[in-house]
Design a protein around this motif. Structure first.
Motif, PDB file in Angstrom:
ATOM      1  N   UNK A 182       0.828  -1.050   0.134  1.00  0.00           N
ATOM      2  CA  UNK A 182      -0.172  -0.008  -0.036  1.00  0.00           C
ATOM      3  C   UNK A 182       0.821   1.003   0.048  1.00  0.00           C
ATOM      4  N   UNK A 183       2.106   1.351   0.432  1.00  0.00           N
ATOM      5  CA  UNK A 183       2.709   2.443   0.530  1.00  0.00           C
ATOM      6  C   UNK A 183       3.643   2.611  -0.363  1.00  0.00           C
ATOM      7  N   UNK A 185       2.033   1.849  -3.309  1.00  0.00           N
ATOM      8  CA  UNK A 185       0.886   2.440  -4.212  1.00  0.00           C
ATOM      9  C   UNK A 185       0.787   3.962  -3.891  1.00  0.00           C
ATOM     10  N   UNK A 186       0.817   4.161  -2.607  1.00  0.00           N
ATOM     11  CA  UNK A 186       0.653   5.781  -2.171  1.00  0.00           C
ATOM     12  C   UNK A 186       1.818   6.463  -2.666  1.00  0.00           C
TER      13      UNK A 186
ATOM     14  N   UNK B 203      -3.267   4.941   0.680  1.00  0.00           N
ATOM     15  CA  UNK B 203      -3.323   3.891   0.737  1.00  0.00           C
ATOM     16  C   UNK B 203      -2.317   3.340   1.846  1.00  0.00           C
ATOM     17  N   UNK B 204      -1.408   4.515   2.375  1.00  0.00           N
ATOM     18  CA  UNK B 204      -0.521   3.698   3.378  1.00  0.00           C
ATOM     19  C   UNK B 204      -1.458   3.672   4.656  1.00  0.00           C
ATOM     20  N   UNK B 206      -4.697   2.884   4.795  1.00  0.00           N
ATOM     21  CA  UNK B 206      -5.915   2.127   4.389  1.00  0.00           C
ATOM     22  C   UNK B 206      -6.040   0.923   5.423  1.00  0.00           C
ATOM     23  N   UNK B 207      -4.978   0.224   5.472  1.00  0.00           N
ATOM     24  CA  UNK B 207      -4.742  -1.253   6.276  1.00  0.00           C
ATOM     25  C   UNK B 207      -5.062  -0.900   7.743  1.00  0.00           C
ATOM     26  N   UNK B 224      -6.701   5.237  -1.109  1.00  0.00           N
ATOM     27  CA  UNK B 224      -5.758   5.483  -2.084  1.00  0.00           C
ATOM     28  C   UNK B 224      -6.376   5.980  -3.275  1.00  0.00           C
TER      29      UNK B 224
END
Lengths: 207, 283
Positions: A182-183, A185-186, B203-204, B206-207, B224
């Motif tokens: 996710x990081x 992606x960010x 996105x960072x 989101x989890x 994200x």
């Protein structure tokens, strides 16, 4: 290509920041300091008008709400920290903030982050016959127990405890992997935004 | 073997260049990658879609600053377009002093697209300090929290807020943020007042919010740029919204960059093990 001067300034500052990717340089430094200065200046201006004027001056001057003076005076005691002799006075507003903050936050945060989640982990309902949701619930249930056991250090991680703790490590690693994905992606998203700004808003090369 | 040593020693600037090309090139190529709608996005969309103008205003809090607007602004725009397409009233605000300008800019821009009028169809609130106190105060009386709007108009004179006192008349509060402020909305908005909370996050982060989706403390989430692209897809499909879909346009670049990233990670790992094997042999 844009004819708006502000778009040009923003575009040139974006390029100045990205010039760091080649190597550290004076143009990057200027852009960096400008960002820090403008951010702080902007925040001070917003706080001045929306807090000092709107919440302190207007209630007293226009609405004659003189009770506002009491919290203002208590708040101003924070500045006593600059004096060695009267520094202790700053403990008064700090005690208000901590007392209020803890009183409000602890029960609500306990309910939000612990009670609700424990309830949701303990109860494994049938999920209306949806077997996938049930499997999900079981995976989460095992994951919570295994991860908690990994962080339980009062017993040596040997035998069954050791095996469950190892399973906990797997869960933690998978969580780290998901976070890292996710990081990535960010960070890419942020560059995509700047690329769109440069190519669309500034240069007009894409629509 | 020299190849793997050279790979591990490659100047990182070549990687930056490769990544830049991978991201920029797809803007000039007309490919459409299908976007699958994830359940958290669908949930948020469905909830807002069930609302009517009589349901009361929705609240969107722009809890972010320019550093994360690349990911978060497309979400805010998509949410506003959805709300204005349905003629819902909207309250926008920010818990960040640096976010209030963004909130005002975006809200007024999107309102113009739909000919919406400030005060009648939407209201932008000014910055108020102390995020937990602000959320708790809205739960008691929003007009007491914000005596005036961003432009200095008294909130008790705005038709958009007629009959609106607190969270009871606001069907959902959506926090768009790259930090922990959605958590504050859940704690003080949902737990204390039972307010439905939506989350738009980087996105960072989101989890961090998936557990809250599972417990239904969060009604839906956009995670994200992908979450924003999903929402844009939904509103384009059902409301034929106009305007640029920034997130959807960026998804091709996102996919290309991910492919490059995966290749680089695999190459990096092969290189690491190949060099280690070589070192063992030579030792």
């Amino acid at each position: 290509m844009s004819t708006n001067i502000w778009i040009w300034i923003a575009a040139l500052l974006t390029l100045a920041i990205y010039s760091f990717l080649y190597k550290d340089n004076i143009v990057y430094k200027i852009a960096e300091y400008l960002l820090v200065g403008v951010s702080i200046g902007y925040s001070i201006a917003i706080t001045w008008y929306n807090v000092v004027i709107a919440k302190m001056v207007v209630p007293i001057r226009d609405q004659h709400n003189f009770l506002t003076i009491i919290p203002i005076l208590i708040g101003m005691l924070m500045f006593a920290r600059f004096s060695k002799k009267h520094g202790w006075l700053s403990k008064i507003p700090i005690s208000f903030v901590i007392g209020w903050g803890a009183g409000v936050a602890i029960p609500l945060q306990f309910e939000t982050s612990i009670v609700e989640h424990v309830k949701n982990t303990i109860a494994i309902p049938w999920f209306g016959g949806n077997i996938l949701l049930l499997v999900n619930a079981i995976i989460i249930f095992i994951g919570v127990i295994a991860t908690l056991i990994y962080f339980y250090f009062s017993t040596p991680h040997k035998g069954v405890i050791g095996k469950v703790a190892n399973l906990g490590i797997w869960y933690i690693m998978i969580a780290f992997g998901a976070s890292f994905g996710y990081t990535v992606m960010a960070r890419i998203s942020l560059f995509i935004d700047r690329a769109q700004f440069l190519l669309h808003d500034w240069l007009g090369l894409i629509h | 073997m020299n190849f793997w040593i050279r790979i591990s020693d490659i100047d990182r600037r070549w990687i930056y260049l490769l990544m830049a090309i991978a991201i920029i090139l797809p803007f000039f190529v007309n490919i459409t990658i299908p976007i699958r709608i994830s359940p958290p996005t669908q949930d948020l969309y469905t909830y807002i879609d069930t609302l009517s103008p009589d349901s009361g205003p929705i609240l969107i809090s722009f809890d972010y600053d320019p550093s994360t607007q690349g990911e978060l602004t497309p979400m805010a725009i998509a949410l506003l377009r959805h709300a204005f397409s349905k003629n819902l009233h909207v309250i926008t605000m920010s818990l960040y002093p640096t976010g209030i300008g963004i909130a005002e800019n975006i809200t007024s821009d999107i309102a113009k697209e739909y000919n919406k009028i400030e005060g009648r169809d939407y209201v932008v609130m000014p910055y108020a300090p102390g995020y937990s106190a602000v959320i708790l105060s809205i739960g008691e009386d929003i007009k007491n929290t914000f005596a005036t709007d961003y432009y200095g108009n008294r909130t008790d004179t705005l038709s958009c807020l007629n009959g609106v006192k607190n969270f009871e008349q606001i069907p959902i509060a959506i926090s768009i943020s790259g930090s922990s402020t959605p958590y504050a909305w859940i704690t003080y908005g949902y737990t204390k007042y039972g307010e439905k909370i939506g989350v738009g996050t980087t996105a960072v982060s989101a989890t961090s919010y998936y557990p809250y989706l599972r417990t239904k403390q969060v009604a839906g989430m956009l995670g994200g740029l992908k979450g924003a692209a999903e929402y844009e897809t939904l509103i384009r499909k059902f409301y034929h919204t106009k305007g640029r879909s920034m997130a959807t346009i960026g998804m091709n670049s996102q996919s290309m960059a991910h492919i490059i990233m995966i290749i680089l990670i695999i190459l990096g790992n092969i290189s690491y093990f190949a060099i280690r094997k070589q070192n063992k042999r030579s030792a």
